[in-house]
Design an enzyme around this catalytic site. Sequence first.
Site, PDB file in Angstrom:
ATOM      1  CG  HIS A   1       9.158   3.291  -0.840  1.00 40.30           C
ATOM      2  ND1 HIS A   1       9.556   4.534  -1.268  1.00 40.30           N
ATOM      3  CD2 HIS A   1       8.518   3.469   0.324  1.00 40.30           C
ATOM      4  CE1 HIS A   1       9.174   5.433  -0.395  1.00 40.30           C
ATOM      5  NE2 HIS A   1       8.542   4.814   0.589  1.00 40.30           N
TER       6      HIS A   1
ATOM      7  N   GLY B   1       4.476  -1.332   7.289  1.00 43.68           N
ATOM      8  CA  GLY B   1       5.788  -0.801   7.662  1.00 43.68           C
ATOM      9  C   GLY B   1       5.691   0.037   8.926  1.00 43.68           C
ATOM     10  NE  ARG B   2       9.979   4.725  12.495  1.00 40.15           N
ATOM     11  CZ  ARG B   2       9.539   5.975  12.521  1.00 40.15           C
ATOM     12  NH1 ARG B   2       8.892   6.457  11.490  1.00 40.15           N
ATOM     13  NH2 ARG B   2       9.750   6.724  13.578  1.00 40.15           N
TER      14      ARG B   2
ATOM     15  NE  ARG C   1     -17.995  40.635   2.259  1.00 37.69           N
ATOM     16  CZ  ARG C   1     -18.923  39.811   2.684  1.00 37.69           C
ATOM     17  NH1 ARG C   1     -20.127  39.831   2.150  1.00 37.69           N
ATOM     18  NH2 ARG C   1     -18.674  38.956   3.654  1.00 37.69           N
TER      19      ARG C   1
ATOM     20  CG  HIS D   1       0.111   0.976   7.471  1.00 33.57           C
ATOM     21  ND1 HIS D   1       0.653   0.299   6.408  1.00 33.57           N
ATOM     22  CD2 HIS D   1      -1.189   1.186   7.153  1.00 33.57           C
ATOM     23  CE1 HIS D   1      -0.281   0.099   5.496  1.00 33.57           C
ATOM     24  NE2 HIS D   1      -1.404   0.633   5.921  1.00 33.57           N
TER      25      HIS D   1
ATOM     26  CB  ALA E   1     -10.464  35.647   6.638  1.00 34.53           C
TER      27      ALA E   1
ATOM     28  CG  HIS F   1      11.740   7.814  -3.114  1.00 36.14           C
ATOM     29  ND1 HIS F   1      11.807   8.555  -4.275  1.00 36.14           N
ATOM     30  CD2 HIS F   1      10.859   8.466  -2.315  1.00 36.14           C
ATOM     31  CE1 HIS F   1      11.026   9.611  -4.161  1.00 36.14           C
ATOM     32  NE2 HIS F   1      10.426   9.581  -2.989  1.00 36.14           N
TER      33      HIS F   1
ATOM     34  CD  GLN G   1      -2.117   2.077   1.555  1.00 40.31           C
ATOM     35  OE1 GLN G   1      -3.126   1.564   1.078  1.00 40.31           O
ATOM     36  NE2 GLN G   1      -1.957   3.379   1.643  1.00 40.31           N
ATOM     37  CB  THR G   2       2.673   3.314  -1.540  1.00 38.84           C
ATOM     38  OG1 THR G   2       3.410   4.519  -1.415  1.00 38.84           O
ATOM     39  CG2 THR G   2       2.413   3.058  -3.009  1.00 38.84           C
ATOM     40  NE  ARG G   3      -0.115   9.800   2.595  1.00 40.56           N
ATOM     41  CZ  ARG G   3       0.773  10.127   3.552  1.00 40.56           C
ATOM     42  NH1 ARG G   3       1.150   9.239   4.438  1.00 40.56           N
ATOM     43  NH2 ARG G   3       1.249  11.345   3.629  1.00 40.56           N
TER      44      ARG G   3
HETATM   45  S1  PPS Z   1     -15.448  38.629   5.637  1.00 37.71           S
HETATM   46  O1  PPS Z   1     -15.922  38.483   7.028  1.00 37.71           O
HETATM   47  O2  PPS Z   1     -14.072  38.228   5.513  1.00 37.71           O
HETATM   48  O3  PPS Z   1     -16.329  37.926   4.694  1.00 37.71           O
HETATM   49  O4  PPS Z   1     -15.495  40.170   5.308  1.00 37.71           O
HETATM   50  P1  PPS Z   1     -14.917  40.909   3.984  1.00 37.71           P
HETATM   51  O5  PPS Z   1     -15.353  40.205   2.761  1.00 37.71           O
HETATM   52  O6  PPS Z   1     -13.461  41.098   4.147  1.00 37.71           O
HETATM   53  O7  PPS Z   1     -15.651  42.275   3.954  1.00 37.71           O
HETATM   54  C1  PPS Z   1     -15.365  43.215   4.880  1.00 37.71           C
HETATM   55  C2  PPS Z   1     -15.660  44.600   4.364  1.00 37.71           C
HETATM   56  O8  PPS Z   1     -17.071  44.809   4.333  1.00 37.71           O
HETATM   57  C3  PPS Z   1     -17.414  45.961   5.099  1.00 37.71           C
HETATM   58  N1  PPS Z   1     -18.459  45.545   6.077  1.00 37.71           N
HETATM   59  C4  PPS Z   1     -18.297  44.751   7.167  1.00 37.71           C
HETATM   60  N2  PPS Z   1     -17.223  44.211   7.756  1.00 37.71           N
HETATM   61  C5  PPS Z   1     -17.407  43.446   8.858  1.00 37.71           C
HETATM   62  N3  PPS Z   1     -18.597  43.227   9.427  1.00 37.71           N
HETATM   63  C6  PPS Z   1     -19.710  43.761   8.880  1.00 37.71           C
HETATM   64  N4  PPS Z   1     -20.930  43.511   9.437  1.00 37.71           N
HETATM   65  C7  PPS Z   1     -19.591  44.556   7.697  1.00 37.71           C
HETATM   66  N5  PPS Z   1     -20.476  45.216   6.926  1.00 37.71           N
HETATM   67  C8  PPS Z   1     -19.771  45.795   5.928  1.00 37.71           C
HETATM   68  C9  PPS Z   1     -16.157  46.519   5.674  1.00 37.71           C
HETATM   69  O9  PPS Z   1     -15.950  47.717   4.973  1.00 37.71           O
HETATM   70  C10 PPS Z   1     -15.058  45.551   5.339  1.00 37.71           C
HETATM   71  O10 PPS Z   1     -14.009  46.125   4.639  1.00 37.71           O
HETATM   72  P2  PPS Z   1     -12.458  46.114   5.081  1.00 37.71           P
HETATM   73  O11 PPS Z   1     -11.712  46.094   3.778  1.00 37.71           O
HETATM   74  O12 PPS Z   1     -12.158  44.878   5.878  1.00 37.71           O
HETATM   75  O13 PPS Z   1     -12.269  47.341   5.828  1.00 37.71           O
END
Ligand code: PPS
Length: 700
Positions: free
Chosen positions: A331, A416-417, A564, A419, A605, A328, A322-324
């Site tokens: 093996h 093997g070792r 956005r 696994h 994010a 080399h 078995q290998t992923r």
């Molecule tokens: S996320 O959470 O990552 O999906 O947000 P993002 O796509 O980066 O969008 C953020 C920008 O939208 C504006 N904005 C808000 N931000 C945060 N919370 C709320 N409720 C919201 N409503 C509008 C805001 O201008 C963010 O822009 P940035 O560039 O971050 O300043």
Amino acid sequence: MNTLESPALTALKRHIITDEEGQLFRLLRHLDMAPQASQRSIASAIGVSLGRLNAQLRSAAEAGFITISEREGPDRRQRFAYTLTMRGATEKARLADRFLARKFAEYQSLHAELTGSGARLIPLNDRTTFMQNNLAPIPELFVSYDSAQKLKVEAADLTSWDLSPRQICDLELLMNGGFNPLKGFLSEEDYNGVVDNMRLANGTLWPMPITLDVSEKFADSIEIGQDIALRDQEGVILGTMTVTDRWTPDKAKEAEKVFGADDSAHPAVNYLHNTAGKIYLGGPVTGIQQPVHYDFRARRDTPNELRAYFRKLGWRRVVAFQTRNPLHRAHQELTFRAAKEAQANLLIHPVVGMTKPGDVDHFTRVRCYEAVLDKYPGSTTTMSLLPLAMRMAGPREAVWHGLIRKNYGCTHFIVGRDHAGPGSNSKGEDFYGPYDAQDLFRQHQEEMGIEMVDFKHMVYVQERAQYEAIDEIEDKDQITILNISGTELRRRLAEGLEIPEWFSFPEVVKELRRTKPPRSKQGFTVFFTGFSGSGKSTIANALMVKLMEMGGRPVTLLDGDIVRKNLSSELGFSKEHRDLNIRRIGYVASEITKNGGIAICAPIAPYATTRRAVREDVEQFGAFVEVHVATTIEECERRDRKGLYKLAREGKIKEFTGISDPYDVPEKPELRVETEGTDVDNCAHQVILKLESMGLIAAH
Ligand code: PPS
């Protein structure tokens, strides 16, 4: 005379099959094989009168096992057509299993009577067995070709579930017998048994939960007893399932018991919590067609195809490897030795379904395997690709792999070792001991019916110019042991450094270099995260310009606001929408990275799990550099460039990050930049320095 009943006779009595069941089975089997047959020919084939056949057809139709329809065409003697339904196909498979069990009990009883002993008939050693156990065909879940065409039409009207890539892998092995004795996705009772003690409800050894995880919404739309169609990602119906069970699993318990810890650093635990649906459905599956593969078709075999191949070549003993990973020299040495030790032929059986995130893709690997295959003796070695979705469950996975290889006709299996090891947990320690998998396999191998060939770590001894098992070397002090770990190999590839001939084959290295050029030529993603107004966009812009000035790779900026506007204009700021927004950014960034470009992302994010998912998407193809723009919320609010914080405080903007919505501070970003008291140019320069230190930008 002994009046005590023999165990064989007791077993026989447990397997009573009524005449009705016998007749129903013959009828269903006949309709599966010859759906166009006339009443007269069915009656004579299954040995009943026309009157009796009519009664049988009626009751089979009432039970939902067949449908009766008017036949088109001029022939007045054949007015009706009889078609097996999905339920009928499932019933036929169930009855076939019962018949086999009954037949086996009959043989046991006969054997006991003839030998006058209570000794059990062991098929492998018995003269009455014509075909060796590992080479005889095994049951599949497919219906005949004719029935499949009809069921496909019937299934088009059913509620359907679109299978995830992992479910497609599982379904393929369920249908083709790779997961024999499973007849479908696990029922709740079987699942509980598997999770708790690696056994199905009837006591059969099975270490891995094979479950159909679905969303709550889909689960709510299903009734118990309902048939559903299982479709691949293009919408092709691969099979159907009669839903017998629906439950909400205790995922934390599943993680603890099956994977050893509820720790999301384990890829399967991460999948369990963050990708798999909340609800599990279970029930028998009827196979309609295999998933379509366009790549390496000649190298893919079902268990029965491999069994037939071994039969044809007279290979009675086969050891599977078995290998992923690419193969080399170590093996190769290990597999040579295993074949010698087991006096067996060798099956190189690499996984091409899903492996550990970050592994070398299977296209590259198969090209590497093909190059190495020339170095094996063709008459005793073959290679076949296994569409398995690995779980990286170490010991349990080894037992699972063994059972699967047994289904593929192998008699021996190399463990093997470490696994199927998942790497280290969130504390930086290994999830499993290096030889835990071997121990668990050894414990169960007799019951499994496949023997383990265990191997210690192979290393290269420079003075003797050969590979040896580390634990067999006695003169360790007088020799030079050379070894290149997986991490070291990746580093050398990434930096374009030499990979010595004692380590690998030039053909393999060439192939790897082709798909993995040095880091300074690969694509990558810089992912800024931080509060709104933290300075992400400004730094990202400065970085973009600096990278464009350097040239060499195309640069794309995926700024929060730009995305956005162009990609996510319909989305708001709920958790669901934010996740979707970030996953879209991740998708685009991973495509850019794959194609050798630079993606700069700058969204808020706010959620760690989503950032991790994006990291995984990107890291399949190149580096992911997370940069936390660590401006405090107080500072962002003080700056309030867009006036949004004021509105958020007044409650005019809901769910505002840092004010009324959470932000998970990145724990281990590649870089954290402080913007307070540092100018934009300097912040962007810090990123450039980081990229340089990671080898992503090289001096010209
Ligand atoms: S996320 O959470 O990552 O999906 O947000 P993002 O796509 O980066 O969008 C953020 C920008 O939208 C504006 N904005 C808000 N931000 C945060 N919370 C709320 N409720 C919201 N409503 C509008 C805001 O201008 C963010 O822009 P940035 O560039 O971050 O300043």
